[in-house]
Scaffold this motif. Structure first.
Motif, PDB file in Angstrom:
ATOM      1  N   ASP A 340       0.811  -1.219   0.000  1.00 32.62           N
ATOM      2  CA  ASP A 340       0.000   0.000   0.000  1.00 32.62           C
ATOM      3  C   ASP A 340       0.840   1.264   0.000  1.00 32.62           C
ATOM      4  OD1 ASP A 340      -2.550  -0.976  -0.201  1.00 32.62           O
ATOM      5  OD2 ASP A 340      -2.780  -1.293   1.956  1.00 32.62           O
ATOM      6  N   GLU A 341       2.002   1.207   0.644  1.00 32.38           N
ATOM      7  CA  GLU A 341       2.808   2.423   0.782  1.00 32.38           C
ATOM      8  C   GLU A 341       3.797   2.608  -0.359  1.00 32.38           C
ATOM      9  OE1 GLU A 341       2.195   4.532   3.219  1.00 32.38           O
ATOM     10  OE2 GLU A 341       0.651   3.163   3.974  1.00 32.38           O
ATOM     11  N   GLY A 342       3.959   1.582  -1.175  1.00 30.17           N
ATOM     12  CA  GLY A 342       4.949   1.655  -2.243  1.00 30.17           C
ATOM     13  C   GLY A 342       5.660   0.320  -2.344  1.00 30.17           C
TER      14      GLY A 342
ATOM     15  N   TYR B 246      -5.316  -3.989  -9.472  1.00 32.74           N
ATOM     16  CA  TYR B 246      -5.189  -3.324  -8.171  1.00 32.74           C
ATOM     17  C   TYR B 246      -4.007  -2.381  -8.066  1.00 32.74           C
ATOM     18  CZ  TYR B 246      -9.145  -5.991  -6.532  1.00 32.74           C
ATOM     19  OH  TYR B 246     -10.411  -6.485  -6.376  1.00 32.74           O
ATOM     20  N   GLY B 247      -3.134  -2.374  -9.071  1.00 34.93           N
ATOM     21  CA  GLY B 247      -2.129  -1.311  -9.145  1.00 34.93           C
ATOM     22  C   GLY B 247      -0.958  -1.425  -8.194  1.00 34.93           C
ATOM     23  N   ARG B 263      -1.109   4.589 -15.167  1.00 35.07           N
ATOM     24  CA  ARG B 263      -1.808   5.867 -15.258  1.00 35.07           C
ATOM     25  C   ARG B 263      -1.253   6.800 -14.178  1.00 35.07           C
ATOM     26  NH1 ARG B 263      -7.213   7.511 -16.654  1.00 35.07           N
ATOM     27  NH2 ARG B 263      -7.059   5.904 -18.237  1.00 35.07           N
ATOM     28  N   TYR B 264      -0.847   6.190 -13.061  1.00 31.75           N
ATOM     29  CA  TYR B 264      -0.343   6.959 -11.925  1.00 31.75           C
ATOM     30  C   TYR B 264       1.051   6.491 -11.528  1.00 31.75           C
ATOM     31  CZ  TYR B 264      -5.367   7.714 -11.560  1.00 31.75           C
ATOM     32  OH  TYR B 264      -6.669   8.008 -11.839  1.00 31.75           O
ATOM     33  N   THR B 265       1.798   7.359 -10.871  1.00 27.66           N
ATOM     34  CA  THR B 265       3.068   6.949 -10.277  1.00 27.66           C
ATOM     35  C   THR B 265       2.783   6.127  -9.018  1.00 27.66           C
ATOM     36  OG1 THR B 265       3.205   8.840  -8.801  1.00 27.66           O
ATOM     37  CG2 THR B 265       4.135   9.125 -11.009  1.00 27.66           C
ATOM     38  N   SER B 271      -1.424   7.257  -2.597  1.00 29.84           N
ATOM     39  CA  SER B 271      -2.293   8.292  -2.045  1.00 29.84           C
ATOM     40  C   SER B 271      -3.752   8.070  -2.465  1.00 29.84           C
ATOM     41  CB  SER B 271      -1.726   9.668  -2.421  1.00 29.84           C
ATOM     42  OG  SER B 271      -2.615  10.395  -3.196  1.00 29.84           O
ATOM     43  N   ILE B 272      -3.973   7.552  -3.671  1.00 27.03           N
ATOM     44  CA  ILE B 272      -5.350   7.231  -4.085  1.00 27.03           C
ATOM     45  C   ILE B 272      -5.919   6.123  -3.204  1.00 27.03           C
ATOM     46  CG2 ILE B 272      -6.732   6.182  -5.937  1.00 27.03           C
ATOM     47  CD1 ILE B 272      -4.860   7.694  -7.929  1.00 27.03           C
ATOM     48  N   ARG B 273      -5.081   5.110  -2.916  1.00 20.00           N
ATOM     49  CA  ARG B 273      -5.549   4.017  -2.052  1.00 20.00           C
ATOM     50  C   ARG B 273      -5.989   4.533  -0.684  1.00 20.00           C
ATOM     51  NH1 ARG B 273      -0.840   1.342  -3.571  1.00 20.00           N
ATOM     52  NH2 ARG B 273      -1.381   0.142  -5.415  1.00 20.00           N
TER      53      ARG B 273
END
Lengths: 411, 411
Positions: A340-342, B246-247, B263-265, B271-273
């Motif tokens: 979740d954090e990266g 889930y990215g 689409r996102y870094t 931060s979206i999560r």
């Protein structure tokens, strides 16, 4: 450790396990560096039908005894445990012989060529009170075990999916007839599924409910060189395993630090294909070059055995573990943990290649610890291998009945 | 081409097809650059229930008419063809309405939410003699079509296996309620399987025999965000398709020229999560920013629409086509063809993103050519999508009955 001397440690000298090898071919050449480097293990004997390899073995390890039959080695009271690296069709009979002789046993993949054989091996080990380790798969390797630890820690939530994709040049490596004969445990399905199946079973807990799969045999050799399987675990977790051994696209290209080189460069692969197609390849010489003392042994099995090189997909392939709150896969020197954090690149310590199986044998035989990859575990992996072939024949899903869970205390 | 003027070509002016858009949301924003750049197409009208987007649409294309109902647009005799980019549950009714009004139709993926709806669409198109194109999948894209040409050329021998693996941040993009409601065609299975299914059906010939699959719904949103399916074609060719939206890990990392950015870094995804987890994300604003005239429209859909950037797996994923004598996959600007002699990077020309569907519509509506991705084709792809969900519910293999082959003359 292979000499008769004790380790020069400050601690009390370790009890050393006396090990014999049955089958001193390419499989043995691959594991010898690990045996040499491991203090706890003392190599004492080897058996093979090939006098050339026995002679080289004895020249390299002059304190050992050599035997031209497995029976001879198994009758040697100095041998406490045997490593079975024979052709696959002998795994079963040799393991039963060794167990009946009171020896602990490590058997290479595939454990056997049928469930009946595997059952006999399990029973022989249980009856004789010896350890039986179903060895030689990437499921033993430290990065996979670290993925399992992280999963069990709960950091990423519940496991949801497991994928392993391998594209290798396995079919282009030198092969003996038995390695290509599906009736003797040959071909890519028998010989390579154990890596991926053991790996996903370890990560998925062990209990595969069903298998839908197919395999392919379309190359210059008359043996399966491709498979793909959809496994479903008892808890519903899906897992895809696939391996294409024909050596065109390689999974090495799926990691940023990889290349298009496998065991061979692209040019070498093209030239091997030509030689196979016009039947001009001297397969026996190429094979013998990989055995102990052969021209390629040093380069392929020994020169890098003690170096830490960046991980590459090779025969296991790219493994992606998907959990509720993240994924994991191999990094060059450990594993990437996506959460979740990266993402973090978590380093994983690795000893010399394949010491883990010897360690598991030692811990069981000397320390009385459980065998984790025991006969029943190996039999469950073999059941998946056989189900892949059955699913191909029947074009339908195969339901399994010999699955066992990995012990909770395995670390 | 969007203005009323004729193309200033030396050749005879092309007959231009007058096109209306039903549903002027994010889907429309994505396709507008292709419509603008295509001489053969004249954008003449749009319908939506959202006055804001209609106003912006009219400001950008002042010669067009706007309608607050699809019925209004379909009654406009100037409209020859409609592009349906509504929420999925309206695809069926809108396509039937348009066909009954004598308009040619392109419907975005998924074609419909049920086979019954799809059947009605097919029948309406046939009854009214209009073209029905099941549009908007990566199956239309030039690299996939080039792979198909090479397969058909026989250069690599018979097709043996198809794999497509996608790991994207699809679930983190702004979503309306209907996009997440599985009863309205929402979630990753309805919305994303068409890309991979159309692609492997195109490459595999079209006829899927059976589907064994599962999907997962474990993220911060209450909708499927993962699936994996084992497809078997009528001729036995296996195909794996999987997409994890889930990215965390992204398939972009599986190509050497990729990165960990979707689409996102990675930071944006984290931060979206968080925002999704604590319900603080202004989803409607984020969504509106992607619609015509929105703050993100230019960056996401327009700024690179006419540039040729290196191919990335994005939502389709890494596709590996395995044939008897080689493999194929995407290269940055074409495809890698791995064969007996080695590997070549074959460049593939690409026009502006997604012109191919408009071309197929034009060729059918104006030139009288066949619709290749017609209603029956789209219905067969939808059948696979629905079978993935059914296989998950039943934990068993689903056999299909609405499959059709791609026409041999498709190039």
């Amino acid at each position: 450790m292979t000499t008769g001397e004790n380790a020069t440690s400050q601690q009390a000298p370790q009890r050393r396990l006396k090990l014999g090898i049955i089958g001193c071919g390419v499989g043995a050449a691959e594991i010898l560096p690990a045996m040499e480097s491991m203090e706890k293990v003392e190599l004492v004997a080897a058996a093979d039908v090939n006098p050339r390899v026995l002679q080289t073995f004895h020249e390299r390890y002059p304190w050992t005894k050599t035997y031209d039959t497995a029976e001879g080695l198994c009758a040697d009271p100095d041998v406490e445990a045997v490593w079975i690296a024979t052709p696959n069709k002998y795994h079963g009979p040799m393991a039963v012989l060794a167990a009946n002789s009171g020896k602990h046993v490590v058997v290479e993949k595939p454990m056997a060529t049928s469930l009946e054989e595997a059952e006999q091996m399990v029973e022989a080990a249980e009856r004789n009170g010896v350890a039986l380790v179903a060895g030689h798969t990437f499921g033993f390797t430290p990065p996979i075990r670290q993925m399992r630890r992280i999963m069990k820690s709960g950091e990423l939530g519940k496991l949801q999916a497991l994928n392993a994709w391998s594209y290798s040049d396995w079919m282009l490596r030198p092969r003996t007839g038995e390695e290509l004969n599906i009736n003797e445990g040959g071909g890519l399905v028998y010989r390579q599924t154990p890596h991926q199946v053991d790996t996903v079973r370890l990560l998925g807990g062990g209990l595969v409910r069903s298998v839908r799969a197919s395999y392919g045999d379309w190359g210059p050799r008359d043996a399966p060189g491709f498979y793909v399987a959809y496994l479903e675990f008892e808890d519903g977790t899906p897992s895809i395993i696939t391996h294409n051994g024909y050596g065109y696209f390689l999974a090495q290209e799926l990691v940023a630090w990889g290349s298009s080189v496998g065991r061979y460069t692209m040019e070498e692969r093209a030239s091997i294909r030509k030689a196979l197609a016009n039947d001009s390849r001297d397969e026996e010489s190429a094979k013998d070059a990989l055995r102990i003392g052969g021209a390629d042994e040093e380069r392929v099995f020994r020169s890098q055995a003690h170096e830490r090189n960046p991980w590459l997909p090779s025969d296991l392939g790219v493994v992606v573990v998907t959990c509720e709150r993240g994924d994991m896969r191999h990094s060059p020197y450990g594993i990437y943990v996506y959460g979740d954090e990266g993402t973090r690149d978590e380093p994983v310590e690795e000893g010399p290649y394949r010491q883990e199986e010897l360690q598991e044998l030692y811990d069981a035989a000397v320390e009385g610890k459980p065998v984790y990859h025991n006969g029943r575990w190996g039999m469950a992996t073999l059941e998946v291998t056989l189900a892949i072939m059955e699913s191909q024949r029947k074009h339908e899903e195969i339901y399994l009945s010999h699955q066992v869970a990995m012990r909770e205390d395995y670390d």
